[in-house]
Design a protein around this motif. Sequence first.
Motif, mmCIF file in Angstrom:
data_model
loop_
_atom_site.group_PDB
_atom_site.id
_atom_site.type_symbol
_atom_site.label_atom_id
_atom_site.label_comp_id
_atom_site.label_asym_id
_atom_site.label_seq_id
_atom_site.Cartn_x
_atom_site.Cartn_y
_atom_site.Cartn_z
ATOM 1 N N GLN A 57 0.864 -1.167 0.000
ATOM 2 C CA GLN A 57 0.000 0.000 0.000
ATOM 3 C C GLN A 57 0.902 1.219 0.000
ATOM 4 O O GLN A 57 1.994 1.196 0.580
ATOM 5 N N CYS A 58 0.433 2.273 -0.667
ATOM 6 C CA CYS A 58 1.207 3.498 -0.771
ATOM 7 C C CYS A 58 0.574 4.574 0.103
ATOM 8 O O CYS A 58 -0.658 4.696 0.152
ATOM 9 N N TYR A 59 1.418 5.325 0.777
ATOM 10 C CA TYR A 59 0.939 6.394 1.646
ATOM 11 C C TYR A 59 0.743 7.654 0.816
ATOM 12 O O TYR A 59 1.673 8.133 0.164
ATOM 13 N N ALA A 60 -0.466 8.187 0.819
ATOM 14 C CA ALA A 60 -0.769 9.437 0.124
ATOM 15 C C ALA A 60 -0.573 10.575 1.113
ATOM 16 O O ALA A 60 -1.355 10.739 2.053
ATOM 17 N N LYS A 61 0.478 11.355 0.908
ATOM 18 C CA LYS A 61 0.798 12.452 1.818
ATOM 19 C C LYS A 61 -0.283 13.533 1.799
ATOM 20 O O LYS A 61 -0.501 14.203 2.804
ATOM 21 N N CYS A 62 -0.950 13.676 0.651
ATOM 22 C CA CYS A 62 -1.951 14.731 0.515
ATOM 23 C C CYS A 62 -3.124 14.538 1.468
ATOM 24 O O CYS A 62 -3.676 15.511 1.994
ATOM 25 N N CYS A 63 -3.544 13.316 1.711
ATOM 26 C CA CYS A 63 -4.687 13.083 2.606
ATOM 27 C C CYS A 63 -4.322 12.222 3.811
ATOM 28 O O CYS A 63 -5.187 11.877 4.605
ATOM 29 N N ARG A 64 -3.041 11.851 3.904
ATOM 30 C CA ARG A 64 -2.537 11.086 5.042
ATOM 31 C C ARG A 64 -3.291 9.761 5.250
ATOM 32 O O ARG A 64 -3.700 9.424 6.350
ATOM 33 N N LYS A 65 -3.442 9.037 4.124
ATOM 34 C CA LYS A 65 -4.118 7.735 4.148
ATOM 35 C C LYS A 65 -3.338 6.758 3.275
ATOM 36 O O LYS A 65 -2.580 7.163 2.392
ATOM 37 N N TRP A 66 -3.577 5.475 3.523
ATOM 38 C CA TRP A 66 -2.955 4.398 2.745
ATOM 39 C C TRP A 66 -3.904 3.949 1.646
ATOM 40 O O TRP A 66 -5.092 3.760 1.877
ATOM 41 N N TYR A 67 -3.364 3.709 0.436
ATOM 42 C CA TYR A 67 -4.149 3.236 -0.699
ATOM 43 C C TYR A 67 -3.384 2.129 -1.417
ATOM 44 O O TYR A 67 -2.160 2.136 -1.470
#
Length: 141
Positions: A11-21
């Motif tokens: 899973q990749c961490y999206a820094k923009c929304c601080r969530k894992w996708y």
Amino acid sequence: MCKHIPNVQTQCYAKCCRKWYDCAECHAEEQDHDIQKDQDLILICKKCKKVFKVNIRDFDPEADGFCPRCDNHWFVEAENPNDRKQMTVEVELAKGIDEIDAIVDERDDKKMNRRQRLLEERIYKGDDGIDIWNMPDSDDE
């Protein structure tokens, strides 16, 4: 579980929304903005749950495509469920051969014996179904 890439290993961490996708498409479906791009990817291994960082400028799939903790091969070619194609094989059978006899399965002795017997009968009878071993001699006519 990602519906876009079934074999995703991280899973990749999206820094923009601080969530894992699981993937960028999962992010796009849930959010109303583009994912923030960065030189460093923060990933989490789905096998061992270890977080690690990958610099995409220096990334080498052969060396860096494995989890540093459990050695899980996370950089694999993505499977796209929409691209899955089924292979179709058409077989043209020779005269006198049925579909059951076309496939050889050496694990089934009964089938192999039946197949051998049928092939021997076809050889003796020839292509026209005439028994060449019991034909009247030409001298007898």
